[in-house]
Design an enzyme around this catalytic site. Structure first.
Site, PDB file in Angstrom:
ATOM      1  N   ASP A 556      44.241  34.597  39.464  1.00  0.00           N
ATOM      2  CA  ASP A 556      42.984  33.651  40.266  1.00  0.00           C
ATOM      3  C   ASP A 556      43.355  34.541  41.891  1.00  0.00           C
ATOM      4  OD1 ASP A 556      41.680  31.396  39.417  1.00  0.00           O
ATOM      5  OD2 ASP A 556      44.051  31.156  39.862  1.00  0.00           O
ATOM      6  N   GLU A 557      41.963  35.850  42.597  1.00  0.00           N
ATOM      7  CA  GLU A 557      42.131  36.576  43.673  1.00  0.00           C
ATOM      8  C   GLU A 557      40.943  35.827  44.326  1.00  0.00           C
ATOM      9  OE1 GLU A 557      39.742  40.054  42.256  1.00  0.00           O
ATOM     10  OE2 GLU A 557      40.604  39.690  41.311  1.00  0.00           O
TER      11      GLU A 557
END
Length: 879
Positions: A556-557
Site C-alpha cells: 500500500d502506498e
C-alpha cells in the site's frame, strides 16, 4: 532530556492538545514550568467530568446540505448532533475531549465547543471562550458534518477521552462499550438508534437498499425446506464425488475408532484425530477400524484423498499427509454431535484451488493468540490452508522483533501520550489504557506456537507488515528509537533504521486520513529496516519449523507522499536508480523490497493496487497479487491484467469476501459497508470465483442497483487461472475476539466451500470476453435452481450439524436474526439455518420456544438461540 528540549516537547504537546494558552518555548530560564498556574482545571475536575458527562451521538441525516464541502468525497456528507448532558454541575474550564471519528469533520456549529481533525480518525473538541460551564442536568450541543455517510451504528467509535495538560486523562464513562450478556455483542451506549429510512439508512435518493425487517426476512427464508437425511450424508466443503449405496445405511461407532496409521506420520494427522475425539469419536481398541495410508499420485493435487466408510472399516488414502488429514476432516464432517453412527459411503476428493485463505487483521485492534489458535482449528476443519496474518499497520505493530524492541514497546500500544514516546495515540477509539485488549503483540514464543499449530494443521502462515503506506506504527517506533540513541549521542545507531525524513514538509492524506504514515522510499535506512525485520522474521519461522517462504509486503502506498522530502528530491535527481519522477517512487520501493525478499529466498505477495504499478521485468518470477477491487466498479479488469502477467492471483473481492462488512442490511448490523451493505453466508456461497464478471447478472452494487460488467476489454488470456481465494477480516471497529468470530463465522464455511469445491452450477469463464448484466441470462434459470437447491442443503447442514461443532469449539458464530410475520393473529417464524431454536417474547415477558404458528397479541420480539443454549441472537421486533 534537557530543560529546553522539555519546554519544546511540552509546547508541542499542548499545541496538539488544542490549547491556545500553550507557553512559548523560546526561553530556558531554568525554572520549572507550572502547568497548574496556567490551567485552572484539576485532576478532580477531570475525574468528575469523566464520571458525569453523558454523551449522545445521533446521525441526523446522510443527505448533504449547503454546509457540506461539495468538492470533497463527491459531495457526500452526513450530519451529526453530538450532545453533552451533565448529571452534576461542571464549572471547570481548560479541558478538551479527544475522540475517534472515522470520517473527518468538515464544519460545525456550537455555542460552547470547537472541533477539529488531528490525524487519522482522531479529533479534538475544545471549549470556546463563551463556554460557561454546565448546570446540573444542562445539555449542550455540537452539530457537525463529516465526509461520506454514516449508515450503521457501529460506525461510531467509543472511549471519548477528557484531558488537560499535566493531568491524567480519563475515558468518559458514558462512551465506554459494554458486552450484552445474552448475545455477546458489543454495545455502544452513546449511539442513538436509527429510526428513519430515508435520512439515516440510505446513502442517497438512488439507494435502493431495503432495511431487512423481520417480515422481509420471513419471505426470504420461506423457500428453505428441511432435509435431515441429506444433512447426515453431507460433507462441508462438498467433495468432488460421493457414492452412496441406497441400501447401505449406517455404521455404528459407539465404541469409537481403532486407528491404524500405516505409513502416515502421527504428526501429520494428530490434530485431525484430536478433533474427532472432541466431537465424541474416541480412539479405542474395540472401535471400528480406521486405516490410514499415503499412496502418491502425481495426477492428483496436493491434499487429495479418498474416503470409504463401510460396516467393516473406514479407510482413508491420501496422496500425501495433507490428503490423509483432509480425509479425516471429511470423516469429522460426517459426524453428528451426540449421535454414534456414520453414513456408509465412498468419497473421492481434491481441492479446486491451491490457495484457500483467510486474512485476519490483528494490527488495527489486537486479537489474542488463543483466538488465532481456535481459528486455525476451524480453518483446518474446513480445509482452508493459508492464514494471512496482518501484523503491522498504522495503529499497531504486533510481532516481537528482538533486535528492535521499540516496535512492540511503543508500536504495539495505544494510550494517551501526545508525544508518542511511550505509545501511539488512541486511534480507533482505543481509550487511554495501554493495557486494554486492543493493544498487545505476539512474543516470539507466542508466534512460534501459532506457527507450530498451523504446521500441524497443514496451514501456511503468511505474515504481513504493511509498507510503505499503512506504516505509522513502525515509523513512530523507529523515531522513538532515534530519539533514544540521539540522547545517548550515538547518531549512527539513531539513524540506522529511521523511516522518515524530518525535513519532509509534504502535506498529504492517506485513505485513513493520516499525514505521517508512509515510509520514506528514498532513505537507505528504510531498506536496512526491511532487511533487519525480514531476517528476524525468517529466523523466527525457521526456529518454529515452518520456513518463511512467502511474505506479504502489503504494497500500500500513499498518493502525494514524499513530494517535499529533500531526501526524495535528491534521490530522483540521481538517475542511477531508474527513477525520474516522484510518482515512480512507490513502485521502486515495492520492486526493491521484492528484491530483498528474493535474496532471502522469500516469495513476494502484495495488494493489487500497489503491485500493478510495478514493472514486471523488475519483479521476481513468482509474485502473488491479492485482487481486492470491487466487482461493480469493473474490478475484474485489474484482476485479469494481473493474472495475464502470469502472476499468482488470489481473489479477495470486497463485494463478497470482506467479512468485516455487515451480514445484513440493518443499521444494527456491525461493520463497514463501502462495497456491500449485506454480505451474508448465502452470498458467499453464491460466489463464482473463476468467473468474476458474470456476477453482474444477479448481484447489485453497493446501493442495490444493477450494474454492467464489460469483459471484452481485458479478458483473461486463454487457459489463465487464479491461484485461489481469500476471506478478509479487517479490524478497524472489531475490538474483541468474540466479535471477530461473530464476523467470520459462519461465512468462513461458505468461503471454504467455494475455495475447495467447484460448483456444477458455476458458469465457466468465457475467454473470448463478454458483457454481463441483469439482461444477459448466461446464468440460466436452471443453473440458479441448482444453486438454490444446494444452498438449502448447505444451510440445513449448518443448522442441524455444523453449528453444534462450532459451539463445542466455543466459536461465537453469528446467530441469524429471525424472520417473522403476524398473520390472522398468529405468529409465524422461520430461520435462515433450520435446526436452530427460535424464541419469542410477548410484551416484554419471558422468552418462549417457538414450535409452530401461535396466537399472539401486543408487542412481539423474536430471536434465535445457539445449539448449546448459551447465546442468543440480536433481538428484532415483529411489526
Amino acid at each position: 532530556m534537557n530543560k529546553k528540549m522539555l519546554a519544546l516537547t511540552i509546547a508541542a504537546s499542548l499545541s496538539l492538545l488544542g490549547c491556545d494558552k500553550a507557553p512559548k518555548p523560546a526561553v530556558d530560564t531554568g525554572e520549572k514550568i507550572n502547568l497548574q498556574a496556567i490551567y485552572s482545571v484539576t485532576q478532580s475536575d477531570i475525574n468528575k467530568i469523566a464520571e458525569n458527562l453523558v454523551v449522545n451521538y445521533r446521525v441526523v441525516t446522510n443527505i448533504p446540505t449547503d454546509k457540506c464541502d461539495g468538492k470533497v468525497a463527491d459531495g457526500a456528507c452526513f450530519e451529526v448532533e453530538l450532545t453533552f448532558t451533565a448529571k452534576q454541575a461542571i464549572a471547570a474550564k481548560d479541558w478538551t475531549i479527544h475522540f475517534s471519528q472515522i470520517a473527518p469533520i468538515q464544519s460545525f456549529e456550537s455555542d460552547d465547543f470547537s472541533v477539529k481533525h488531528l490525524n487519522g480518525d482522531l479529533h479534538l473538541i475544545s471549549l470556546k471562550d463563551t463556554f460557561s460551564g454546565f448546570a446540573p442536568g444542562e445539555q449542550k450541543t455540537l452539530n457537525f458534518r463529516a465526509m461520506f455517510w454514516s449508515l450503521a451504528e457501529s460506525d461510531v467509535m467509543p472511549n471519548y477521552i477528557v484531558s488537560a495538560p499535566g493531568l491524567e486523562a480519563r475515558v468518559i464513562e458514558s462512551t465506554k462499550p459494554y458486552i450484552d450478556k445474552e448475545s455477546g455483542l458489543e454495545v455502544l451506549p452513546h449511539v442513538e438508534t436509527f429510526t428513519d429510512t430515508n435520512t439515516q439508512f440510505k446513502r442517497s435518493a438512488a439507494d435502493k437498499t431495503q432495511w431487512l425487517t423481520s417480515e422481509k426476512l420471513y419471505q426470504r427464508n420461506a423457500v428453505l425446506v428441511e432435509d435431515k437425511l441429506a444433512v447426515i450424508q453431507a460433507i462441508i466443503p462438498t467433495p468432488t464425488s460421493v457414492s452412496i449405496d441406497a441400501n447401505a445405511g449406517f455404521v455404528d461407532i459407539s465404541h469409537g475408532i481403532a486407528v491404524s496409521l500405516g505409513n502416515v506420520k502421527h504428526t501429520e494427522v494428530d490434530a485431525a484425530i484430536s478433533r474427532l475425539a472432541e466431537l465424541g469419536v474416541k480412539q479405542s481398541a474395540k472401535g471400528l477400524p480406521l486405516r490410514l495410508s499415503i499412496v502418491s499420485n502425481n495426477d492428483k493435487i496436493i491434499g487429495s484423498y479418498s474416503l470409504a466408510v463401510t460396516d467393516k472399516e473406514i479407510t482413508i488414502v491420501g496422496v500425501d499427509g495433507n490428503g490423509v488429514f483432509n480425509g479425516l476432516q471429511s470423516l469429522a464432517s460426517l459426524v453428528t454431535v451426540g449421535e454414534s453412527r456414520l453414513p456408509m459411503l465412498a468419497v473421492d476428493d481434491e481441492p479446486h484451488f491451491a490457495f484457500r485463505g483467510m486474512l485476519v487483521d490483528v494490527a488495527r485492534n489486537f486479537h489474542s493468540k488463543d483466538f488465532i489458535l481456535k481459528l486455525l482449528d476451524q480453518m483446518a476443519a474446513y480445509k482452508l490452508n493459508k492464514l494471512h496474518l496482518h501484523l503491522g499497520d498504522d495503529e499497531g505493530w504486533r510481532l516481537e522483533i528482538p533486535s528492535l524492541p521499540e516496535l512492540t514497546d511503543i508500536g504495539a500500544k495505544r494510550c494517551f501520550d501526545i508525544t508518542e514516546d511511550n505509545c501511539l495515540m488512541p486511534q480507533l477509539g482505543a481509550g487511554a489504557d495501554e493495557n486494554s485488549s486492543v493493544s498487545g503483540y505476539y512474543s516470539v514464543s507466542d508466534y512460534q506456537e501459532i506457527l507450530q499449530a498451523a504446521t500441524a494443521r497443514h496451514i501456511q502462515v503468511i505474515p504481513s507488515l504493511d509498507m510503505p503506506g499503512h506504516s505509522r506504527s513502525s515509523i513512530k517506533a523507529m523515531t522513538a528509537r532515534y530519539k533514544k540513541f540521539m540522547a545517548l549521542e550515538d547518531e549512527a545507531k539513531a539513524k540506522q533504521f529511521l523511516l522518515e525524513d524530518f525535513d519532509d514538509k509534504t502535506n498529504y492524506s492517506s485513505v485513513q486520513f493520516y499525514g505521517d504514515n508512509t515510509i520514506n522510499a528514498c532513505l537507505e535506512s528504510s531498506y536496512d529496516f526491511v532487511i533487519e525485520v525480514m531476517t528476524q522474521v525468517k529466523k523466527i519461522h525457521a526456529d518454529a519449523g515452518q520456513p518463511l517462504t512467502r511474505y506479504h509486503i502489503g504494497a500500500d502506498e500513499t498518493a502525494g507522499a514524499w513530494l517535499e522530502s529533500p531526501a526524495c528530491k535528491a534521490f530522483v535527481a540521481d538517475n542511477d536508480k531508474g527513477v525520474t519522477k516522484m510518482s515512480e517512487l512507490g513502485a521502486y520501493f515495492i520492486e526493491r523490497v521484492a528484491g530483498i525478499l528474493s535474496e532471502l529466498d522469500i516469495e513476494t505477495a502484495g495488494w493489487s493496487d500497489g503491485m500493478e504499478h510495478t514493472r514486471k521485468e523488475n519483479m521476481p518470477a513468482i509474485v502473488q497479487a491479492n485482487a481486492w477491487d470491487a466487482l461493480f466498479w469493473g474490478g475484474h479488469d485489474k484482476v485479469h491484467q494481473l493474472a495475464n502477467r502470469d502472476w499468482q492471483v488470489v481473489i479477495s473481492s470486497p463485494d463478497v469476501l470482506y467479512f468485516d462488512f455487515p451480514h445484513e442490511a440493518d443499521p444494527k448490523e456491525h461493520g463497514y459497508y463501502w462495497a456491500s451493505r449485506h454480505t451474508n453466508t448465502e452470498k458467499v456461497f453464491q460466489f463464482m470465483p473463476d468467473n468474476l464478471p458474470v456476477h453482474a447478472e444477479f448481484w447489485l452494487d453497493r446501493q442495490d442497483n444493477a450494474y454492467v460488467a464489460d469483459d471484452t476489454k481485458t479478458p483473461l488470456a486463454p487457459g489463465q487461472k487464479f491461484l485461489g481465494i481469500q476471506g478478509q477480516l479487517w479490524s478497524e471497529n472489531v475490538r474483541t475476539d468474540d466479535m471477530v468470530e461473530h464476523k467470520v463465522f459462519p461465512r468462513l464455511l461458505a468461503l471454504a466451500e467455494r475455495a475447495w469445491h467447484q460448483a456444477d452450477w458455476a458458469v465457466p469463464y468465457n475467454y473470448k470476453g463478454a458483457k454481463y448484466s441483469s439482461q444477459s441470462n448466461t446464468f440460466t434459470a436452471e443453473l440458479k435452481a441448482m444453486r438454490d437447491n444446494q444452498w438449502q442443503l448447505f444451510a440445513n447442514t449448518l443448522g442441524h450439524k455444523e453449528f453444534a461443532k462450532l459451539d463445542l469449539a466455543q466459536i461465537d458464530y453469528r446467530l441469524p436474526t429471525v424472520g417473522a410475520i403476524i398473520k390472522a393473529g398468529k405468529l409465524h417464524a422461520n430461520i435462515a439455518f433450520p435446526g436452530l431454536t427460535i424464541e419469542y417474547q410477548v410484551n416484554g415477558g419471558n422468552w418462549l420456544n417457538y414450535q409452530e404458528p401461535i396466537a399472539v397479541s401486543g408487542e412481539i420480539s423474536i430471536r434465535s438461540r445457539s445449539t448449546n443454549g448459551l447465546r442468543a441472537s440480536r433481538i428484532t421486533q415483529v411489526k
